[in-house]
Motif scaffolding. Structure first.
Motif, PDB file in Angstrom:
ATOM      1  N   ASN A  18      35.925  26.935  32.662  1.00  0.00           N
ATOM      2  CA  ASN A  18      37.351  26.679  32.860  1.00  0.00           C
ATOM      3  C   ASN A  18      37.638  26.789  34.356  1.00  0.00           C
ATOM      4  O   ASN A  18      37.573  27.871  34.939  1.00  0.00           O
ATOM      5  N   GLU A  19      37.959  25.681  35.001  1.00  0.00           N
ATOM      6  CA  GLU A  19      38.084  25.659  36.455  1.00  0.00           C
ATOM      7  C   GLU A  19      39.190  26.568  36.969  1.00  0.00           C
ATOM      8  O   GLU A  19      39.048  27.191  38.027  1.00  0.00           O
ATOM      9  N   ALA A  20      40.297  26.658  36.238  1.00  0.00           N
ATOM     10  CA  ALA A  20      41.389  27.527  36.676  1.00  0.00           C
ATOM     11  C   ALA A  20      40.961  28.994  36.624  1.00  0.00           C
ATOM     12  O   ALA A  20      41.205  29.770  37.560  1.00  0.00           O
ATOM     13  N   PHE A  21      40.312  29.374  35.528  1.00  0.00           N
ATOM     14  CA  PHE A  21      39.831  30.752  35.404  1.00  0.00           C
ATOM     15  C   PHE A  21      38.797  31.054  36.474  1.00  0.00           C
ATOM     16  O   PHE A  21      38.803  32.126  37.097  1.00  0.00           O
ATOM     17  N   TRP A  22      37.896  30.113  36.708  1.00  0.00           N
ATOM     18  CA  TRP A  22      36.835  30.316  37.687  1.00  0.00           C
ATOM     19  C   TRP A  22      37.400  30.485  39.091  1.00  0.00           C
ATOM     20  O   TRP A  22      36.953  31.336  39.858  1.00  0.00           O
ATOM     21  N   ALA A  23      38.410  29.686  39.438  1.00  0.00           N
ATOM     22  CA  ALA A  23      38.985  29.733  40.779  1.00  0.00           C
ATOM     23  C   ALA A  23      39.782  31.011  41.016  1.00  0.00           C
ATOM     24  O   ALA A  23      39.760  31.572  42.119  1.00  0.00           O
ATOM     25  N   THR A  24      40.507  31.469  40.006  1.00  0.00           N
ATOM     26  CA  THR A  24      41.396  32.618  40.195  1.00  0.00           C
ATOM     27  C   THR A  24      40.708  33.970  39.995  1.00  0.00           C
ATOM     28  O   THR A  24      41.031  34.942  40.664  1.00  0.00           O
ATOM     29  N   THR A  25      39.773  34.030  39.059  1.00  0.00           N
ATOM     30  CA  THR A  25      39.165  35.319  38.709  1.00  0.00           C
ATOM     31  C   THR A  25      37.647  35.261  38.624  1.00  0.00           C
ATOM     32  O   THR A  25      36.948  36.106  39.167  1.00  0.00           O
ATOM     33  N   GLY A  26      37.132  34.250  37.937  1.00  0.00           N
ATOM     34  CA  GLY A  26      35.720  34.221  37.589  1.00  0.00           C
ATOM     35  C   GLY A  26      34.783  34.300  38.766  1.00  0.00           C
ATOM     36  O   GLY A  26      33.822  35.077  38.748  1.00  0.00           O
ATOM     37  N   ARG A  27      35.034  33.499  39.824  1.00  0.00           N
ATOM     38  CA  ARG A  27      34.093  33.440  40.939  1.00  0.00           C
ATOM     39  C   ARG A  27      33.942  34.797  41.609  1.00  0.00           C
ATOM     40  O   ARG A  27      32.825  35.231  41.932  1.00  0.00           O
ATOM     41  N   ARG A  28      35.055  35.508  41.830  1.00  0.00           N
ATOM     42  CA  ARG A  28      34.995  36.794  42.514  1.00  0.00           C
ATOM     43  C   ARG A  28      34.269  37.846  41.672  1.00  0.00           C
ATOM     44  O   ARG A  28      33.481  38.632  42.191  1.00  0.00           O
ATOM     45  N   VAL A  29      34.529  37.839  40.385  1.00  0.00           N
ATOM     46  CA  VAL A  29      33.858  38.800  39.503  1.00  0.00           C
ATOM     47  C   VAL A  29      32.363  38.484  39.423  1.00  0.00           C
ATOM     48  O   VAL A  29      31.517  39.384  39.486  1.00  0.00           O
ATOM     49  N   ALA A  30      32.025  37.203  39.290  1.00  0.00           N
ATOM     50  CA  ALA A  30      30.619  36.798  39.212  1.00  0.00           C
ATOM     51  C   ALA A  30      29.886  37.141  40.500  1.00  0.00           C
ATOM     52  O   ALA A  30      28.747  37.631  40.470  1.00  0.00           O
ATOM     53  N   ARG A  31      30.538  36.913  41.641  1.00  0.00           N
ATOM     54  CA  ARG A  31      29.899  37.195  42.927  1.00  0.00           C
ATOM     55  C   ARG A  31      29.630  38.697  43.066  1.00  0.00           C
ATOM     56  O   ARG A  31      28.564  39.111  43.543  1.00  0.00           O
ATOM     57  N   ARG A  32      30.573  39.501  42.650  1.00  0.00           N
ATOM     58  CA  ARG A  32      30.388  40.951  42.725  1.00  0.00           C
ATOM     59  C   ARG A  32      29.207  41.404  41.871  1.00  0.00           C
ATOM     60  O   ARG A  32      28.388  42.221  42.289  1.00  0.00           O
ATOM     61  N   ASN A  33      29.113  40.865  40.669  1.00  0.00           N
ATOM     62  CA  ASN A  33      27.994  41.215  39.804  1.00  0.00           C
ATOM     63  C   ASN A  33      26.674  40.710  40.372  1.00  0.00           C
ATOM     64  O   ASN A  33      25.642  41.382  40.259  1.00  0.00           O
ATOM     65  N   LEU A  34      26.709  39.544  41.007  1.00  0.00           N
ATOM     66  CA  LEU A  34      25.493  38.990  41.611  1.00  0.00           C
ATOM     67  C   LEU A  34      24.987  39.878  42.736  1.00  0.00           C
ATOM     68  O   LEU A  34      23.775  40.133  42.846  1.00  0.00           O
ATOM     69  N   ILE A  35      25.887  40.379  43.572  1.00  0.00           N
ATOM     70  CA  ILE A  35      25.494  41.213  44.713  1.00  0.00           C
ATOM     71  C   ILE A  35      24.733  42.451  44.256  1.00  0.00           C
ATOM     72  O   ILE A  35      23.650  42.773  44.761  1.00  0.00           O
ATOM     73  N   PHE A  36      25.288  43.142  43.271  1.00  0.00           N
ATOM     74  CA  PHE A  36      24.644  44.379  42.825  1.00  0.00           C
ATOM     75  C   PHE A  36      23.432  44.096  41.943  1.00  0.00           C
ATOM     76  O   PHE A  36      22.505  44.912  41.872  1.00  0.00           O
ATOM     77  N   SER A  37      23.408  42.939  41.305  1.00  0.00           N
ATOM     78  CA  SER A  37      22.227  42.529  40.554  1.00  0.00           C
ATOM     79  C   SER A  37      21.059  42.286  41.505  1.00  0.00           C
ATOM     80  O   SER A  37      19.929  42.713  41.238  1.00  0.00           O
ATOM     81  N   ILE A  38      21.323  41.610  42.617  1.00  0.00           N
ATOM     82  CA  ILE A  38      20.276  41.338  43.605  1.00  0.00           C
ATOM     83  C   ILE A  38      19.715  42.648  44.160  1.00  0.00           C
ATOM     84  O   ILE A  38      18.500  42.811  44.314  1.00  0.00           O
ATOM     85  N   PHE A  39      20.609  43.589  44.461  1.00  0.00           N
ATOM     86  CA  PHE A  39      20.184  44.867  45.020  1.00  0.00           C
ATOM     87  C   PHE A  39      19.247  45.595  44.054  1.00  0.00           C
ATOM     88  O   PHE A  39      18.164  46.079  44.437  1.00  0.00           O
ATOM     89  N   ALA A  40      19.634  45.657  42.788  1.00  0.00           N
ATOM     90  CA  ALA A  40      18.809  46.355  41.792  1.00  0.00           C
ATOM     91  C   ALA A  40      17.497  45.619  41.552  1.00  0.00           C
ATOM     92  O   ALA A  40      16.430  46.244  41.435  1.00  0.00           O
ATOM     93  N   GLU A  41      17.557  44.287  41.483  1.00  0.00           N
ATOM     94  CA  GLU A  41      16.335  43.524  41.244  1.00  0.00           C
ATOM     95  C   GLU A  41      15.387  43.601  42.435  1.00  0.00           C
ATOM     96  O   GLU A  41      14.159  43.647  42.278  1.00  0.00           O
ATOM     97  N   HIS A  42      15.960  43.629  43.623  1.00  0.00           N
ATOM     98  CA  HIS A  42      15.153  43.772  44.835  1.00  0.00           C
ATOM     99  C   HIS A  42      14.320  45.060  44.772  1.00  0.00           C
ATOM    100  O   HIS A  42      13.121  45.055  45.067  1.00  0.00           O
ATOM    101  N   LEU A  43      14.945  46.146  44.358  1.00  0.00           N
ATOM    102  CA  LEU A  43      14.231  47.412  44.236  1.00  0.00           C
ATOM    103  C   LEU A  43      13.221  47.369  43.098  1.00  0.00           C
ATOM    104  O   LEU A  43      12.196  48.058  43.140  1.00  0.00           O
ATOM    105  N   GLY A  44      13.514  46.556  42.072  1.00  0.00           N
ATOM    106  CA  GLY A  44      12.547  46.373  41.000  1.00  0.00           C
ATOM    107  C   GLY A  44      11.262  45.754  41.510  1.00  0.00           C
ATOM    108  O   GLY A  44      10.153  46.238  41.218  1.00  0.00           O
ATOM    109  N   PHE A  45      11.377  44.692  42.297  1.00  0.00           N
ATOM    110  CA  PHE A  45      10.185  44.066  42.875  1.00  0.00           C
ATOM    111  C   PHE A  45       9.490  45.009  43.862  1.00  0.00           C
ATOM    112  O   PHE A  45       8.258  45.046  43.944  1.00  0.00           O
ATOM    113  N   THR A  46      10.281  45.763  44.617  1.00  0.00           N
ATOM    114  CA  THR A  46       9.715  46.722  45.555  1.00  0.00           C
ATOM    115  C   THR A  46       8.835  47.734  44.829  1.00  0.00           C
ATOM    116  O   THR A  46       7.714  48.039  45.247  1.00  0.00           O
TER     117      THR A  46
END
Length: 467
Positions: free
Chosen positions: A31-59
């Motif tokens: 839903n483009e309206a949902f994605w523009a107003t809320t979804g993108r920011r929430v997804a980006r936040r989850n992506l940032i901390f997911s990368i951090f945890a996964e990075h340590l997993g590979f480490t």
């Protein structure tokens, strides 16, 4: 960081007695309206901390690759074969854990499982500290400690599965590419950092190799707890997994992923010890991180290039380059005894594995989309929307299976190196096996995805797809 702390959180509905914690009950990224107003920011936040945890997993997964080269100096008299087993066991365990880790996200929630999977990394780092702190520690305890490092390999599967639910189809490839690359870079970071931290103070304290990551692991778990979310709509049922497992393409792509990702993780683990054994007396180990870094950075490029040229064409080309890279390594070790040529050949090899990782992951959604198109075109078949939705679900399941099977290649590569050195004192025997395997991968890629007559007969829509 201000944006993260002042993040907008979607309304969470948690009926009494059902679920507690940060659960998002309604999530519609298409839903483009949902994605523009809320979804993108929430997804980006989850992506940032997911990368951090996964990075340590590979480490953590590759931690022993940086540690084994210091064990003889620390007083542990293990044979070269035993040292290669310490490299191989984490790969073996990590490959088996990837399937259950994939199911953990729908079962427990992405945020909850990220917290748990991050905290589990304290076990292998802690056992490493215990193992290297006593010169009388038996070899079986070292094997046990190394085996627990496999939990870091499982993190990739759960992290990728979780992030795939947050993003719309048009942005999913880029998000997953960032997530994967951020994790893969952990293989380079651990090989860069460990040689520095174990020599702090002028002596050699191998225990620092485990202690150094513990504060970051705790930080990753706390960050996931505070800033990540669970999605109620993240579902993965056994029926979909079973359907994907029945597809021949799932197993073909799993085989090819052994050649790409299996090579990346296997060579990354083996590189420091190979440099130590094949070029003794040099400081070459300090360059070991460069190969893993090159392969990690090349992965998103492989996905981008596949969007332009087609994943099958790029994958075919990567196996050609990987074969040439192995030939260069063989000549550098057995012929010229040339360290610069050895490093340059491995740099080419790592770059090709990274590109191949991106291209094979690009192929899987395209293949299952083509299957969906075919099903929709059949008389009395499902609607196009239903067929494509089923294809997306099966593609996600196929990616989980492929990631597990592909990681097994890391175990095989290190065992081949160990067997070759034990039998001949060199690595040429193993390198010949790798060249033969890449030739088989080359033939399989051509036969299944580039031979038009086969495609038209088996999957007409696949013949027209940019696979």
């Amino acid at each position: 960081m201000t944006e993260l702390l002042n993040r907008p959180v979607p309304t969470v509905s948690t009926p009494s007695g059902r679920r507690r914690g940060r659960w998002i009950e309604v999530w519609d990224p298409e839903n483009e309206a949902f994605w523009a107003t809320t979804g993108r920011r929430v997804a980006r936040r989850n992506l940032i901390f997911s990368i951090f945890a996964e990075h340590l997993g590979f480490t953590t997964w590759l931690l022993w690759s940086a540690v084994v080269v210091f064990l003889p100096q620390a007083g542990f008299t293990f044979s070269v074969s035993q040292l290669f087993w310490l490299l191989a066991v984490p790969n073996l365990v990590g490959s088996f854990l990837r399937l259950p880790y994939t199911f953990a996200v729908p079962k427990f929630g992405g945020r909850n499982w990220t917290v748990v999977s991050a905290l589990l990394l304290l076990i292998p780092t802690g056992l490493l500290v215990v193992a290297v702190s006593d010169p009388d520690t038996p070899y079986w305890f070292f094997l046990l400690a190394a085996a627990t490092a496999g939990v870091g390999g499982g993190n990739f599967a759960s992290s990728m599965a979780n992030i795939s639910f947050f993003y719309p189809e048009k942005e999913k490839g880029f998000a997953l590419g960032l997530n994967a690359a951020g994790g893969n870079i952990g293989t380079a970071v651990v090989q860069l950092v460990v040689p520095v931290v174990v020599t702090l103070g002028g002596g050699l304290t191998v225990a620092y190799a485990g202690l150094a990551w513990m504060p970051f692991i705790v930080l990753a778990a706390v960050g996931a707890w505070l800033f990540m979310d669970n999605l109620a709509m993240a579902r993965s049922d056994f029926k979909t997994q079973a359907a994907a497992a029945k597809r021949s393409h799932t197993w073909v792509m799993s085989f090819l992923y052994i050649g790409t990702f299996g090579s990346f993780i296997g060579y990354s683990a083996a590189m420091p010890l190979l440099l130590k054994t094949q070029f003794p007396g040099t400081n070459a180990v300090s360059y070991a991180f460069a190969g893993a870094l090159i392969g990690s950075v090349a992965r998103p490029f492989g996905g981008w290039l596949s969007d332009k040229l087609g994943g099958a064409r790029v994958t075919f080309a990567t196996f050609l380059v990987m074969g040439a890279g192995v030939l260069g390594v063989m000549y550098a070790v057995e012929g010229a005894k040339n360290l610069p040529l050895f490093l340059a050949s491995f740099a080419v090899l790592f770059a090709a594995t990274g590109v191949g990782n991106g291209s094979t992951y690009r192929m899987i959604p395209a293949i299952f989309r083509a299957w969906g198109e075919r099903e929709a075109s059949r008389p009395g078949g499902p609607s196009r929307a239903e067929a494509l939705a089923a294809g997306r679900r099966e593609a996600a399941a196929a990616i989980g299976i492929s990631s597990a099977v592909g990681a097994f290649g890391g175990f095989l590569i290190n065992q081949q190196f160990a067997a070759s050195i034990k039998a001949t004192g060199g690595v040429s025997q193993a390198l010949i096996v790798f060249i033969a395997f890449y030739a088989i991968c080359l033939a399989v890629t051509w036969f299944c995805y580039l031979r038009r007559r086969f495609l038209v007969a088996r999957v007409p829509s696949l013949a027209e797809a940019t696979v």
